[in-house]
Design a protein around this motif. Structure first.
Motif, short mmCIF file in Angstrom:
data_model
loop_
_atom_site.label_atom_id
_atom_site.label_comp_id
_atom_site.label_asym_id
_atom_site.label_seq_id
_atom_site.Cartn_x
_atom_site.Cartn_y
_atom_site.Cartn_z
N THR A 136 0.83 -1.20 0.00
CA THR A 136 0.00 0.00 0.00
C THR A 136 0.86 1.25 0.00
O THR A 136 0.61 2.20 -0.74
CB THR A 136 -0.93 0.00 1.23
N SER B 91 1.36 3.92 -3.35
CA SER B 91 1.10 5.35 -3.19
C SER B 91 2.38 6.17 -3.37
O SER B 91 2.37 7.23 -4.00
CB SER B 91 0.48 5.62 -1.81
N HIS C 232 -5.02 7.39 -1.32
CA HIS C 232 -4.90 6.11 -2.02
C HIS C 232 -5.83 5.06 -1.40
O HIS C 232 -6.56 4.36 -2.12
CB HIS C 232 -3.44 5.64 -1.96
N HIS D 2 -9.50 5.85 -2.09
CA HIS D 2 -9.86 5.60 -3.48
C HIS D 2 -10.00 4.11 -3.76
O HIS D 2 -10.80 3.70 -4.62
CB HIS D 2 -8.81 6.22 -4.40
N MET D 3 -9.25 3.28 -3.05
CA MET D 3 -9.36 1.83 -3.25
C MET D 3 -10.69 1.27 -2.77
O MET D 3 -11.07 0.16 -3.14
CB MET D 3 -8.20 1.10 -2.54
N THR E 56 -12.52 -2.23 -3.72
CA THR E 56 -12.27 -3.27 -2.73
C THR E 56 -13.47 -3.58 -1.85
O THR E 56 -13.71 -4.74 -1.51
CB THR E 56 -11.06 -2.88 -1.84
N ARG F 71 -4.14 8.81 -8.11
CA ARG F 71 -4.74 7.78 -7.25
C ARG F 71 -5.46 6.71 -8.08
O ARG F 71 -5.65 5.58 -7.60
CB ARG F 71 -5.69 8.41 -6.22
N ARG G 154 -4.38 2.86 -7.34
CA ARG G 154 -5.42 1.85 -7.09
C ARG G 154 -5.31 0.70 -8.09
O ARG G 154 -5.41 -0.47 -7.71
CB ARG G 154 -6.81 2.50 -7.19
N ASP H 43 -4.93 -3.24 -7.44
CA ASP H 43 -5.98 -4.14 -7.94
C ASP H 43 -5.40 -5.20 -8.86
O ASP H 43 -5.81 -6.37 -8.82
CB ASP H 43 -7.04 -3.33 -8.71
#
Length: 485
Positions: free
Chosen positions: A174, A178, A188, A191-192, A196, A395, A399, A403
Motif C-alpha cells: 500500500t 502510493s 490512495h 480511493h481503493m 475493494t 490515485r 489503485r 488491484d
C-alpha cells in the motif's frame, strides 16, 4: 551497465514467457509434476535470447543474482514461517487454536467468520503473510476438521488476508503503490474503497452461500469432530493461555515490529511451549524447528493436520522462489520486460484502455517476474506520465497497481505469493484460485468502473501541469519517469 542500449523486438522478448508457460502446462497438467523444471526451461530460454541480443554470460548471471536478491526478504519470511508452524504445532499452540475454534465457531458460518477475522487481523497488522501464517494455519485446521475442502478454506483465508493487507496504512504494498505514484497514502486507501469494498461484499455473500452448501448442520457429523477433540486432548496440553502466543505476535506487529523479528519471537515462544508446557525433550523441540512436528496418534485426519512445519518443510517453496526469480531477473534487467510493456502502453487508449492495460500489465509482471513488488514498480514507471497527461489523478494509477498487482499475485503458482501460500496453507494456486473471490472480483470491478467512469478521479489542466512539474520538474522528456522513480 546501461540496459537502454539493448532493445528487443516484442515478439522476441515474449519468447521466454511463451516457452515457460507451454512447459508449465505440460508439466503441471499433463505430466502432473512440480513446476520447477518449466521455470528452469524458461530461464534457459531467456538466457539464450539475451545472449543473442549481445549480452555476455557474466552479465546474464548478474541479472539472475539481482532477481534472487529481490526475493531474499520473502525467502527469510518463508523460512521463519516454517519455524513458526513447526514450533506452534509442537508447542500445542495450533492445537489449542483449533480446539477452541471448533467449540466456538458455527460450521455454517465458518467461512464468513474466518474471512472477517483474517481481514481484521491483516488490516491491523498490514501483513497478509503474517495473518495467513497465524490465523490462516489455524483456520485451515478448523476447516479440515469440519470436512470443508482445503481449497475453499484457503480461498476465504486469502480473501480476508489480502483485503486487510490492501487497505492497511501499515502494508508495504500500500505504501509502495502510493509512494511510487506520488499519491497521498490515505487518499490512495480511500480511493481503493471503490473497488475493494464491493469485492469484499461479493466475497462475504459468496462464502455465506458456500457455507450452507458444503456443510449441512442437520447431517453434520459431530462424532468425527468430537473424536478429533479427544485426540487433540490426548496428544497435547490444550490451554487458553497458549493462545497468548499468536496474540503477542499480532501485538508485536501492531507496534510496528517488522514481520521477520515478530515471527522469530513467535517461533521462540512456540519452542518454549514445546519444552515447558508440552513436556517435550529439548532435542525433540530443536529437531521440530528443523524437520517439523510428526504426530502418530492413530487418527489419520489428526496426524495429517499436525505433521508439518520446520525449515525443511519450506525447502520446496524456497527452491521454487529462487528458480522463479532467476527467470524474473533476466526478463527485468535485460530489457525484455520493458519492450513488452512499451508495446502494451502503445495500445492503451482512453481511461478504460489505460486502466485495463495497467491491470493486465501488473498481472503479466506477476507471471513473468514472480514478485508482487515488481508488479507495482514496473507498471508505475511505465504508466505514471500517461495517467497524468490524460487528466487522470494519480490515485487512479495507485489503485490499479494494487488491484492488478497485489491481488493477482496469488494466482501465479511460481510467484513468491503463490509459493508462500502453498508452503503455509498447503494448497496450490490452481486449487484455491476459484475460491480467492476477492482477489479476482476486484480487478473485474475496476474494469467496470473504468468503462462507466464511476469512481474515476479527474484533474484539471492546471492541476495536470502542476503535477507534471512536481514529478518531472521542467524536463519534458517522457523517459524522465524512469530516472525519477
Amino acid at each position: 551497465m546501461d540496459l537502454k542500449e539493448k532493445e528487443f523486438n516484442v515478439f522476441v522478448a515474449i519468447i521466454p514467457f511463451i516457452v515457460m508457460i507451454f512447459a508449465m502446462l505440460i508439466a503441471v497438467i499433463v505430466l502432473k509434476v512440480d513446476p520447477h523444471i518449466p521455470l528452469v526451461i524458461g530461464t534457459a530460454t531467456a538466457s539464450i535470447v539475451a545472449l543473442t541480443a549481445g549480452y555476455k554470460w557474466k552479465e546474464i548471471e548478474e541479472f539472475m543474482y539481482k532477481g534472487i536478491k529481490l526475493a531474499l526478504p520473502a525467502i527469510i519470511i518463508i523460512l521463519l514461517v516454517g519455524l513458526v508452524i513447526g514450533s506452534w504445532i509442537g508447542g500445542g499452540v495450533v492445537a489449542s487454536m483449533i480446539y477452541y475454534g471448533l467449540l466456538i465457531i458455527n460450521p455454517t458460518y465458518f467461512l464468513v467468520t474466518i474471512l472477517i477475522i483474517c481481514g481484521i487481523v491483516s488490516l491491523a497488522t498490514g501483513s497478509s503473510w503474517s495473518t495467513m501464517a497465524t490465523i490462516g494455519v489455524a483456520g485451515m485446521g478448523i476447516g479440515m476438521s469440519m470436512g470443508i475442502s482445503p481449497a475453499i478454506t484457503a480461498g476465504a483465508v486469502i480473501s480476508g488476508s489480502y483485503f486487510g493487507d490492501k487497505m492497511s496504512p501499515l502494508s508495504d504494498t500500500t505504501n509502495l503503490a502510493s509512494g511510487l505514484t506520488h499519491t497521498d497514502l490515505f487518499d490512495h486507501i480511500k480511493h481503493m474503497m471503490w473497488t475493494t469494498i464491493p469485492g469484499l461484499i461479493i466475497s462475504l455473500i459468496a462464502f455465506f452461500f458456500i457455507g450452507f452448501n458444503v456443510i449441512d448442520t442437520k447431517t453434520f457429523d459431530t462424532n468425527s469432530v468430537n473424536t478429533m477433540l479427544v485426540t487433540m486432548q490426548d496428544n497435547f496440553v490444550i490451554s487458553p493461555w497458549l493462545l497468548l502466543v499468536p496474540v503477542l505476535v499480532v501485538v508485536f506487529i501492531l507496534f510496528k515490529m517488522p514481520a521477520a523479528p515478530a515471527l522469530f519471537m513467535g517461533a521462540v515462544m512456540g519452542f518454549l511451549c514445546h519444552f515447558f508446557v508440552q513436556g517435550g525433550a529439548f532435542s525433540s523441540a530443536v529437531d521440530t524447528l528443523t524437520n517439523g512436528f510428526e504426530l502418530t496418534s492413530g487418527n489419520e485426519a489428526v496426524d495429517k493436520l499436525f505433521t508439518r512445519g520446520g525449515l525443511m518443510d519450506m525447502m520446496y517453496t524456497v527452491s521454487m522462489t529462487i528458480v522463479a526469480m532467476t527467470f524474473a531477473g533476466i526478463m527485468e534487467y535485460s530489457g525484455m520486460l520493458k519492450s513488452i510493456m512499451e508495446q502494451i502502453l502503445k495500445i492503451a487508449k482512453g481511461t478504460f484502455g489505460l486502466i485495463t492495460s495497467t491491470l493486465f500489465s501488473a498481472l503479466f509482471v506477476n507471471a513473468t517476474c514472480s514478485e508482487q513488488y515488481i508488479s507495482i514498480v514496473v507498471p508505475s514507471r511505465m504508466y505514471l506520465r500517461s495517467f497524468v497527461e490524460k487528466n487522470l489523478d494519480t490515485r487512479n494509477l495507485s489503485r490499479s497497481l494494487e488491484d492488478g498487482g497485489t491481488l493477482t499475485s496469488v494466482f501465479i503458482p511460481w510467484n513468491t505469493c503463490g509459493v508462500y501460500i502453498f508452503g503455509t496453507l498447503g494448497v496450490a494456486a490452481w486449487e484455491y484460485g476459484p475460491y480467492a473471490i476477492l482477489n479476482f472480483s476486484v480487478p473485474i470491478i475496476a474494469m467496470i468502473l473504468a468503462a462507466t467512469g464511476i469512481g474515476i478521479k479527474k484533474i484539471s489542466d492546471e492541476e495536470k501541469e502542476n503535477l507534471l512539474t512536481e514529478i518531472y520538474g521542467t524536463d519534458k522528456n517522457p523517459n524522465a519517469a524512469n530516472a525519477t522513480l
